[in-house]
Design a protein around this motif. Structure first.
Motif, PDB file in Angstrom:
ATOM      1  N   GLY A 112      41.606  25.734  31.364  1.00  0.00           N
ATOM      2  CA  GLY A 112      40.786  26.253  30.284  1.00  0.00           C
ATOM      3  C   GLY A 112      39.418  25.606  30.213  1.00  0.00           C
ATOM      4  O   GLY A 112      38.462  26.227  29.732  1.00  0.00           O
TER       5      GLY A 112
ATOM      6  N   THR B 180      37.572  23.762  36.528  1.00  0.00           N
ATOM      7  CA  THR B 180      38.148  24.338  37.742  1.00  0.00           C
ATOM      8  C   THR B 180      38.001  23.326  38.867  1.00  0.00           C
ATOM      9  O   THR B 180      36.924  22.780  39.079  1.00  0.00           O
ATOM     10  CB  THR B 180      37.437  25.648  38.132  1.00  0.00           C
ATOM     11  OG1 THR B 180      37.699  26.640  37.129  1.00  0.00           O
ATOM     12  CG2 THR B 180      37.919  26.160  39.489  1.00  0.00           C
TER      13      THR B 180
ATOM     14  N   ASN C 187      49.602  32.629  39.027  1.00  0.00           N
ATOM     15  CA  ASN C 187      49.646  31.874  37.777  1.00  0.00           C
ATOM     16  C   ASN C 187      49.804  30.397  38.124  1.00  0.00           C
ATOM     17  O   ASN C 187      50.414  30.046  39.137  1.00  0.00           O
ATOM     18  CB  ASN C 187      50.823  32.364  36.937  1.00  0.00           C
ATOM     19  CG  ASN C 187      51.053  31.532  35.702  1.00  0.00           C
ATOM     20  OD1 ASN C 187      51.833  30.582  35.735  1.00  0.00           O
ATOM     21  ND2 ASN C 187      50.380  31.862  34.618  1.00  0.00           N
TER      22      ASN C 187
ATOM     23  N   MET D 150      45.683  30.102  38.289  1.00  0.00           N
ATOM     24  CA  MET D 150      44.983  30.242  37.019  1.00  0.00           C
ATOM     25  C   MET D 150      45.945  30.161  35.842  1.00  0.00           C
ATOM     26  O   MET D 150      47.112  30.539  35.942  1.00  0.00           O
ATOM     27  CB  MET D 150      44.231  31.569  36.974  1.00  0.00           C
ATOM     28  CG  MET D 150      45.100  32.794  37.235  1.00  0.00           C
ATOM     29  SD  MET D 150      44.235  34.333  36.884  1.00  0.00           S
ATOM     30  CE  MET D 150      44.213  34.307  35.094  1.00  0.00           C
TER      31      MET D 150
ATOM     32  N   LEU E  30      42.370  34.694  32.085  1.00  0.00           N
ATOM     33  CA  LEU E  30      42.759  33.391  31.586  1.00  0.00           C
ATOM     34  C   LEU E  30      43.063  33.450  30.092  1.00  0.00           C
ATOM     35  O   LEU E  30      42.376  34.146  29.333  1.00  0.00           O
ATOM     36  CB  LEU E  30      41.653  32.359  31.858  1.00  0.00           C
ATOM     37  CG  LEU E  30      41.747  31.722  33.250  1.00  0.00           C
ATOM     38  CD1 LEU E  30      41.088  32.620  34.285  1.00  0.00           C
ATOM     39  CD2 LEU E  30      41.115  30.351  33.265  1.00  0.00           C
TER      40      LEU E  30
ATOM     41  N   GLY F 132      47.026  31.766  33.143  1.00  0.00           N
ATOM     42  CA  GLY F 132      47.109  33.055  32.481  1.00  0.00           C
ATOM     43  C   GLY F 132      47.958  34.007  33.285  1.00  0.00           C
ATOM     44  O   GLY F 132      48.263  33.748  34.459  1.00  0.00           O
TER      45      GLY F 132
END
Length: 323
Positions: free
Chosen positions: A14, A17, A101, A65, A76, A67
């Motif tokens: 969140g 990266t 995910n 990711m 996300l 999400g």
């Protein structure tokens, strides 16, 4: 023998990266770079910046990711970014691209984790190498995913377990659920099992105690280390819910190969879990209590496991493409 292909892997949280290069299923830790998401418009911009900086050319790419992902496209949960397999391919020039995910990536990493990256909480019983396993992540959010082995291939179906209904068994827990419903809407597991969820548990205890001052998660842990009673109670409530949810998921998936906890919040709680009742809550299944002792439970301490899992998944994909 041909040299291992060079691939790019990325782990999108969140806030940040992380991007790295791989050789086969090995992540080159010297190539790991961290990018602050708020400084970039989207993932493609991050990936182009990374490749411009390193001067690397990659044959494959895998993105993990935080999400839900469907058909190579995901959004996300805690960031207004859409991640698209085609866009990742265009940004990197990679011919083979995957989007996972982040819990799926953790699952793909299990076979490559070494003993020094695992802490055993419950020993369980020996199981077949083909036995199912389960990863449970607790951090900014919460999720879980089963891990299966079939004909040498690792299969990790996606899941959004953090949004299932919060399980309650006592009057105290019912009051916690009512508190969350009043303050935040429909109570899901993630409303307790996450960083902000831990803060909500403490806020509920403050209300129970007559309106005491609320604290952020880090301050609650500091208060617990100092022996503050309310903070210690918050840890016990959080731990009890974690144990119960992990036990529920274990009965659904039957992961005789082990339950693997991961994520920043889970790691911060690791020193407290056994004292605060995790084992008792995990096995609290009535006449199935003895059955629960079959499942080993481990804590993943490798902060780069999602990158390793992405590299492992790419390696399997490339073997399938070549066969």
């Amino acid at each position: 023998m041909s040299a291992p292909i060079t691939a790019l892997v990325a782990d999108i949280g969140g806030t940040n990266t992380r991007v790295a290069l791989t050789e086969g299923s090995h992540v080159r830790t010297d190539t790991i770079r961290r990018y602050r998401n708020a400084d970039h418009a989207d993932l493609a911009e991050v990936l182009r910046a990374y490749l411009d900086t390193t001067g690397a050319t990659v044959d494959a790419a895998c993105v993990a990711m935080a999400g839900p992902v469907r058909d190579g496209v995901g959004r996300l949960t805690n960031l207004d970014w859409t991640v698209d397999r085609d866009a990742v391919g265009a940004a990197t020039g990679a011919g083979t691209v995957a989007v996972l995910n982040d819990l799926q990536a953790q699952g793909h990493a299990l076979d490559l984790l070494t003993a020094d990256n695992l802490t055993t909480l419950l020993p369980g019983q020996p199981a077949s190498p083909q036995a199912a396993r389960l990863v449970i992540g607790v951090g900014t959010g919460m999720n879980a995913a089963p891990v299966f082995k079939l004909n040498g291939q690792t299969l990790v179906p996606p899941s959004e377990a953090g949004h299932i209904s919060l399980p309650v068994q006592t009057g105290e827990e019912l009051r916690l659920m009512d508190f969350i419903a009043r303050k935040h809407g429909v109570p899901g597991v993630e409303d307790v099992l996450s960083g902000r969820g831990f803060e909500r548990v403490y806020a509920w205890l403050c209300e129970e105690d007559g309106g005491a001052e609320r604290l952020e998660a880090g301050a609650i842990m500091q208060a617990a280390d100092a022996g503050e009673a309310r903070a210690l109670r918050a840890i016990e409530v959080f731990t009890r819910v974690l144990g119960r949810v992990a036990g529920n998921l274990a009965l659904v998936m039957l992961p005789f190969g082990g339950v693997y906890l991961c994520g920043g919040v889970a790691r911060h709680f690791a020193p407290h879990l056994m004292r605060a009742g995790f084992a008792e809550a995990f096995a609290d299944k009535g006449r199935f209590a003895d059955f629960m002792h079959q499942f080993p439970v481990h804590m993943i301490t490798d902060d780069y496991a999602a990158l390793t899992g992405s590299a492992s998944h790419l390696s399997e994909l490339l073997i399938l493409e070549a066969s």
